[in-house]
Design a protein around this motif. Structure first.
Motif, PDB file in Angstrom:
ATOM      1  N   GLY A 125      48.167  43.705  44.089  1.00 12.98           N
ATOM      2  CA  GLY A 125      48.220  42.739  43.116  1.00 12.98           C
ATOM      3  C   GLY A 125      47.820  41.422  43.848  1.00 12.98           C
ATOM      4  N   VAL A 126      47.163  41.331  44.799  1.00 13.75           N
ATOM      5  CA  VAL A 126      46.762  39.910  45.555  1.00 13.75           C
ATOM      6  C   VAL A 126      45.398  39.417  45.038  1.00 13.75           C
ATOM      7  CG1 VAL A 126      45.833  38.835  47.586  1.00 13.75           C
ATOM      8  CG2 VAL A 126      47.711  40.671  47.692  1.00 13.75           C
ATOM      9  N   LEU A 127      44.828  40.315  44.257  1.00  9.74           N
ATOM     10  CA  LEU A 127      43.499  40.062  43.679  1.00  9.74           C
ATOM     11  C   LEU A 127      43.228  40.565  42.376  1.00  9.74           C
ATOM     12  CD1 LEU A 127      40.571  40.494  46.316  1.00  9.74           C
ATOM     13  CD2 LEU A 127      41.606  38.199  45.757  1.00  9.74           C
ATOM     14  N   ASP A 128      42.929  39.821  41.212  1.00  8.20           N
ATOM     15  CA  ASP A 128      42.713  40.553  40.109  1.00  8.20           C
ATOM     16  C   ASP A 128      41.310  40.412  39.617  1.00  8.20           C
ATOM     17  OD1 ASP A 128      42.030  37.999  39.160  1.00  8.20           O
ATOM     18  OD2 ASP A 128      44.047  37.527  38.457  1.00  8.20           O
ATOM     19  N   ALA A 129      40.793  41.019  38.429  1.00  6.21           N
ATOM     20  CA  ALA A 129      39.381  40.939  38.127  1.00  6.21           C
ATOM     21  C   ALA A 129      38.707  39.774  38.031  1.00  6.21           C
ATOM     22  CB  ALA A 129      39.469  42.007  36.949  1.00  6.21           C
ATOM     23  N   GLU A 130      39.571  38.825  37.627  1.00  8.05           N
ATOM     24  CA  GLU A 130      38.922  37.476  37.242  1.00  8.05           C
ATOM     25  C   GLU A 130      38.664  36.955  38.774  1.00  8.05           C
ATOM     26  OE1 GLU A 130      40.205  33.411  34.981  1.00  8.05           O
ATOM     27  OE2 GLU A 130      41.163  35.265  34.576  1.00  8.05           O
ATOM     28  N   THR A 131      39.564  36.994  39.555  1.00 13.14           N
ATOM     29  CA  THR A 131      39.427  36.170  40.727  1.00 13.14           C
ATOM     30  C   THR A 131      38.179  36.904  41.537  1.00 13.14           C
ATOM     31  OG1 THR A 131      41.957  36.064  40.763  1.00 13.14           O
ATOM     32  CG2 THR A 131      40.569  35.330  42.991  1.00 13.14           C
ATOM     33  N   ILE A 132      38.280  38.191  41.587  1.00  6.62           N
ATOM     34  CA  ILE A 132      37.080  38.926  41.910  1.00  6.62           C
ATOM     35  C   ILE A 132      35.866  38.249  41.627  1.00  6.62           C
ATOM     36  CG2 ILE A 132      35.972  41.157  42.192  1.00  6.62           C
ATOM     37  CD1 ILE A 132      38.942  42.181  42.371  1.00  6.62           C
ATOM     38  N   GLU A 133      35.528  38.249  40.353  1.00  8.55           N
ATOM     39  CA  GLU A 133      34.501  37.926  39.628  1.00  8.55           C
ATOM     40  C   GLU A 133      34.058  36.297  40.311  1.00  8.55           C
ATOM     41  OE1 GLU A 133      32.617  39.250  37.221  1.00  8.55           O
ATOM     42  OE2 GLU A 133      31.316  37.432  36.818  1.00  8.55           O
ATOM     43  N   THR A 134      34.942  35.559  40.164  1.00  2.00           N
ATOM     44  CA  THR A 134      34.918  34.113  40.688  1.00  2.00           C
ATOM     45  C   THR A 134      34.249  34.196  41.948  1.00  2.00           C
ATOM     46  OG1 THR A 134      36.659  33.530  39.226  1.00  2.00           O
ATOM     47  CG2 THR A 134      35.973  31.888  40.788  1.00  2.00           C
ATOM     48  N   ILE A 135      35.007  34.924  43.057  1.00  3.09           N
ATOM     49  CA  ILE A 135      34.692  35.009  44.583  1.00  3.09           C
ATOM     50  C   ILE A 135      33.124  35.242  44.552  1.00  3.09           C
ATOM     51  CG2 ILE A 135      35.141  35.978  46.529  1.00  3.09           C
ATOM     52  CD1 ILE A 135      38.035  36.063  45.954  1.00  3.09           C
ATOM     53  N   GLY A 136      32.908  36.411  43.780  1.00  3.71           N
ATOM     54  CA  GLY A 136      31.458  36.834  43.946  1.00  3.71           C
ATOM     55  C   GLY A 136      30.375  35.913  43.311  1.00  3.71           C
ATOM     56  N   ARG A 137      30.874  35.039  42.449  1.00  2.00           N
ATOM     57  CA  ARG A 137      29.950  34.130  41.882  1.00  2.00           C
ATOM     58  C   ARG A 137      29.785  32.984  42.818  1.00  2.00           C
ATOM     59  NH1 ARG A 137      32.379  32.211  37.572  1.00  2.00           N
ATOM     60  NH2 ARG A 137      32.681  34.145  36.233  1.00  2.00           N
ATOM     61  N   ALA A 138      31.038  32.683  43.318  1.00  3.04           N
ATOM     62  CA  ALA A 138      30.828  31.508  44.202  1.00  3.04           C
ATOM     63  C   ALA A 138      29.935  31.920  45.546  1.00  3.04           C
ATOM     64  CB  ALA A 138      32.211  31.200  44.750  1.00  3.04           C
TER      65      ALA A 138
END
Lengths: 351, 325
Positions: free
Chosen positions: A298-311
């Motif tokens: 529960g440290v990362l969720d799908a949205e955060t992962i998406e944001t990190i990838g895009r950044a």
């Protein structure tokens, strides 16, 4: 196409993560994940650009990101990195600007090494990332000499020598391991074993049980580590650095990883790798392993992962765009830096 | 001034540099307790201790590799390679690394290491204790290559090497380590690189020689003198950087050139001096440029007296050059 292979999850419950990485474990692991995505984005972009003829050469570190990011995060400012071919991410994590590294990849006028070395061979003194050649193993005994200098000058740093599995067969692996042990120096030998020296697999490189096993006959503790498990790599590196830093001599760590790309942009691994290699490698993808673990906890969720990838993608694109628009080095620079300027008496110093 | 041998001058140079600067240290095989197999480091271990006079394991690549790492962090290592003939395990470190660190890093990683090593024949050392392979190193941009022929130059060039910001291959003519003595200036005596030494002035022919070949070359001028031939002797002292100006000026005066070295002729450093003269002094030449060198063979043991240039061979070549026009 076969179905995607199952990802081997990292085997740590929260309490274990906290015990190994400390109270800040979430922040450390998330930072590691961000950096691994930067590395992955850079490899993807640069390999594509190489195929398009926009950059001359590229050697990806795909599959080895956990080791590089852990080394970047686990080392101190005072430590020194002697890289092999695939450790550029260590420099970036230690603070070498991605934009500057992109200038190096394009060998342009703003490349700190002035376009003289092939791509993926950066020099970054400001983060103690030593200039590398393409010669195998020579950096190992150099790392030992720098460790000697650290001790001689009473400096607190540790010298880290990175090299691949193939380099364990080189003259300087033997010389460096032996000298470091005899002199009891603060060196951490990091064998990035991606199981392939271009086309030579482990069993054609050594008859020893592991590469790490070679260390003991030099009088050095050696450990084989799962190099795709960020948590394990980080904790083993911290332990080894502590041993070296406190005067207890050198340590060798062998990080077993899976090379997920060709040796370099000039290589065709279908000539020598078994057909199931890519599948086996994918199940040990260090980025996927860390991601699934952090998601499960529960440290990362799908949205955060998406944001990190895009950044990560955007960072890489911006750096590449700027570098690609930069002029090549000035012709006059061809003959500079062969020797010191006349009358110069500079010393490289300790910075 | 103090009278001493060439090897004593080397020793004196190191000791003075180490006293003046704690970053200067020595490493190599048998250099510590034993004082070096030629005694070049005699007394240093006692004075400076084991952390600055380092007995290394037996590995030339380890010695030079470690010296490079030390230099990257600001130490000033003097690496001793016991014989030039044994330097090849370190060749990769010297040619691929030491010579290229500054260039490939855009000046971020200058790498100042002095490699001292005895070279040359005349001591009954056979194939592996006799060779003169200076040309290998001269052919690698990034290195400086130095060959003293007198005690004063040995100290002066060594001190310049230790204070030079670039890597230096310091070749010591072991045949004359003890065969020549001379006055050596006390204190921080330095001989600047790139300045040839006019050993003997002459007008009829220029003889170029370095290291242990300066002796027989001067000897040759004595017999030539008796025949009325006044030969000039120039010792370049540093092969890289090379004092082309002095070489060209001498031949502009004499019109004739003989180049002497122990190394094999083919691809030897003499070819470089000949090329400089062909390019820059061609119209002054009255005779073909001659070379007096070792043979294009491995270095022999029993027949080394035939292999090595001597005064007679040098005089013969000089005489032929003078008689050619």
């Amino acid at each position: 196409m076969s179905a995607a292979p199952p990802i081997e999850p990292l085997p740590y419950a929260e309490e274990q993560a906290e015990r190994i990485l400390g109270a800040e474990w979430r922040a450390i692991a998330t930072s590691a994940y961000r950096w691994m995505r930067v590395g992955r984005a850079l490899d993807g972009r640069m390999q594509a650009l190489q195929r398009q003829g926009r950059v001359g050469f590229y050697g990806a570190a795909t599959g080895q990101e956990a080791v590089n990011v852990a080394a970047g995060l686990a080392t101190d400012r005072d430590d020194w990195i002697f890289p092999g071919l695939r450790e550029q991410l260590v420099a970036l994590v230690r603070g070498h600007a991605l934009a500057t590294y992109a200038h190096h990849l394009f060998a342009d006028d703003r490349d700190p090494s002035r376009g003289r070395n092939m791509p993926c061979h950066p020099s970054a003194r400001e983060v103690h990332y030593v200039s590398m050649s393409s010669v195998i193993g020579t950096q190992i005994s150099q790392a030992v000499g720098l460790a000697y200098a650290l001790r001689q000058k009473g400096a607190p740093g540790v010298s880290l020598a990175f090299f691949g599995d193939g380099a364990t067969s080189s003259n300087d692996f033997h010389a460096g391991m032996n000298f470091a042990a005899v002199w009891n120096l603060p060196v951490v030998f990091c064998c990035a074993n991606n199981q392939w020296a271009i086309s030579a697999p482990t069993e054609r490189q050594t008859a020893a049980t592991t590469f790490a096993a070679k260390a003991s006959e030099y009088g050095i503790p050696g450990r084989k580590v799962d190099g795709t498990d960020f948590v394990r790599v980080y904790s083993m590196l911290r332990g080894a650095l502590d041993v070296a830093r406190t005067g207890r001599g050198p340590v060798m760590l062998e990080f077993e990883t899976y090379r997920m790309t060709p040796h370099s942009s000039s290589d065709d691994p279908t000539r020598y790798q078994p057909s199931d290699w890519a599948m086996r490698a994918a199940s040990h993808d260090p980025v996927a392993r860390l991601q699934s673990w952090l998601t499960a906890l529960g440290v990362l969720d799908a949205e955060t992962i998406e944001t990190i990838g895009r950044a990560a993608d955007q960072q890489v694109r911006a750096a590449v765009e700027e570098a690609e628009a930069t002029e090549p080095p000035a012709p006059a620079s061809l003959t500079e830096d062969v020797y010191a300027p006349l009358g110069s008496r500079e010393s490289p110093g300790t910075g | 001034m103090t009278e001493m041998t060439l090897v004593q001058a080397v020793n004196r140079g190191m000791a003075e540099a180490m006293r003046a600067d704690p970053d200067v240290l020595v490493l190599g095989e048998d250099v510590g307790v034993n004082g070096g197999v030629f005694r070049a480091t005699e007394g240093l271990f006692k004075e400076f201790g084991e952390s600055r006079v380092i007995d290394t394991p037996l590995s030339e690549t380890g010695i030079v590799g470690a010296a490079i790492g030390m230099a990257l962090y600001g130490l000033k290592p003097i690496a001793e390679i016991q014989f030039l003939d044994f330097i090849y395990p370190a060749f990769d470190q010297i040619v691929s690394e030491l010579a290229k660190f500054r260039y490939r890093s855009g000046g971020q990683f200058p790498c100042h290491v002095v490699i001292r090593t005895p070279y040359g024949g005349g001591i009954k050392g056979g194939l592996y204790h006799s060779q003169s392979t200076e040309a290998y190193f001269c052919h690698t941009p990034g290195l400086k290559v130095v060959v003293p022929s007198t005690p004063a130059d040995a100290k002066g060039l060594l001190l310049s090497a230790i204070h030079d910001p670039d890597p230096v291959i310091f070749l010591e003519p072991k045949r004359i380590y003890r065969a020549v003595t001379g006055e050596v200036p006390d204190g921080d005596h330095r001989v600047e690189f790139g300045h040839a030494r006019l050993v003997r002035e002459g007008t009829d022919v220029s003889l170029f020689a370095y290291g242990a070949m300066v002796g027989p070359t001067v000897e040759a001028t004595e017999s030539l003198e008796k025949e009325g031939i006044r030969a000039e002797v120039i010792d370049p002292r540093t092969l890289v950087p090379l004092d082309e100006e002095a070489i060209v000026a001498s031949v502009e005066k004499t019109g004739r050139a003989v180049v002497v070295h122990e190394a094999p002729r083919f691809g030897g450093f003499g070819g470089e001096i000949a090329a400089v003269l062909a390019e820059k002094a061609f119209y002054s030449l009255k005779a073909p440029i001659a070379r007096v060198t070792g043979y294009d063979t491995p270095f022999p043991y029993a027949l080394e007296h035939l292999y090595l240039p001597n005064a007679e061979k040098i005089a013969t070549a000089a005489r032929a050059a003078v008689r050619a026009s």
